[in-house]
Design an enzyme around this catalytic site. Structure first.
Site, PDB file in Angstrom:
ATOM      1  CG  HIS A   1      -2.030  -1.026   1.215  1.00  0.00           C
ATOM      2  ND1 HIS A   1      -2.664  -1.357   2.154  1.00  0.00           N
ATOM      3  CD2 HIS A   1      -2.517  -1.465  -0.087  1.00  0.00           C
ATOM      4  CE1 HIS A   1      -3.485  -2.331   1.823  1.00  0.00           C
ATOM      5  NE2 HIS A   1      -3.665  -2.381   0.562  1.00  0.00           N
TER       6      HIS A   1
ATOM      7  CB  CYS B   1       5.791  20.040  -7.326  1.00  0.00           C
ATOM      8  SG  CYS B   1       7.129  19.577  -7.909  1.00  0.00           S
TER       9      CYS B   1
ATOM     10  CB  CYS C   1       7.452  17.310 -12.715  1.00  0.00           C
ATOM     11  SG  CYS C   1       7.743  17.758 -10.990  1.00  0.00           S
TER      12      CYS C   1
ATOM     13  CB  THR D   1      -9.061  -8.570   9.240  1.00  0.00           C
ATOM     14  OG1 THR D   1      -8.813  -7.607   8.333  1.00  0.00           O
ATOM     15  CG2 THR D   1      -8.885  -7.968  10.692  1.00  0.00           C
TER      16      THR D   1
END
Length: 248
Positions: A125, A154, A136, A197
């Site tokens: 994940h 950015c 970019c 789980t």
């Protein structure tokens, strides 16, 4: 329980290749909540914005209202801030050092396996503190989000940036999935599920594959899960406690 721990410890000692599949229950012993969302947050509850977490932490919401998504991402980062790997993370890393064929498949985005020293690591994940630009090729790993103006832009192109994690509605990284299946195809001598789980197919499939191959399987979890009835050994214990007992 002592006999069960001894038997599982014997399997770990005999194995050359071990796959640890870890979830929020392992990081709970570092003081993190066992939550849903990105690594899991708000079990069965709406957020303060009266929206399900699956909506707030979705790819579409990130694009449409990045400030809302980032507000809740910041809550997750704050929960991780100041926390550290626990003895369970450290033991898994130590097993890898003794058995270089050991791998970790983790759903957690806190980066604790990295900090503990695991190298054969599939962070399926992603990692919350890995930031990247959506326009970019700028990317950076940060220590925390205290310096960010939300939603952050950015520094190179002023485009929106995001954590390198898998939000709801988004596909899993193909390269990581391919790596996982390649290692599973190579075969493991032991599969150990720790603090998860196991609701996602890509998390329980290695256990199912091990069952088909007659490879021993272990679950460390105090509660019932999707795989509890399938594994060969169940340790109904907390993650760090069980791993410490096995290591000793």
């Amino acid at each position: 329980m002592v006999e069960l721990i001894d038997e599982v410890a014997g399997h770990i000692k005999a194995a050359e290749r071990v796959l640890f599949i870890t979830g929020a229950g392992l990081s709970a012993d570092s003081g993190l909540p066992t939550y849903r969302g990105v690594g899991g947050l708000y079990e069965g509850e709406l957020t303060k914005d009266e929206l399900p977490i699956e909506v707030v932490l979705s790819g579409s919401m990130l694009n449409e209202r990045p400030e809302l998504t980032w507000k809740h991402v910041l809550e997750i980062e704050k929960a991780c801030r100041g926390r550290a790997p626990n003895r369970g993370h450290e033991i898994i890393a130590e097993i890898e050092r003794e058995k270089p064929g050991t791998w970790v498949l983790t759903q957690n985005v806190d980066g604790f396996h990295r900090l503990a020293g695991s190298h054969n690591l599939i962070e399926i994940h992603g990692h919350l503190l890995d930031l990247l630009c959506t326009r970019c090729d700028w990317a950076e790993q940060v220590a925390n989000f205290t310096h960010l103006l939300l939603p952050p832009l950015c520094p190179s192109c002023q485009g929106p940036i995001r954590p390198d994690v898998v939000f709801f509605e988004e596909m899993l990284p193909e390269q990581k999935i391919e790596k996982l299946y390649a290692e599973v195809d190579r075969g493991f001598d032991l599969i150990v599920s720790v603090g998860t789980t196991s609701v996602f197919p890509y998390i329980n499939e290695p256990v199912l594959a091990a069952k088909r191959a007659k490879t021993p399987t272990v679950e460390i979890n105090p509660g019932e899960t999707e795989i509890s009835a399938l594994v060969d050994y169940r340790l109904k214990m907390g993650a760090a406690e069980a791993l410490s007992a096995l290591w000793e």
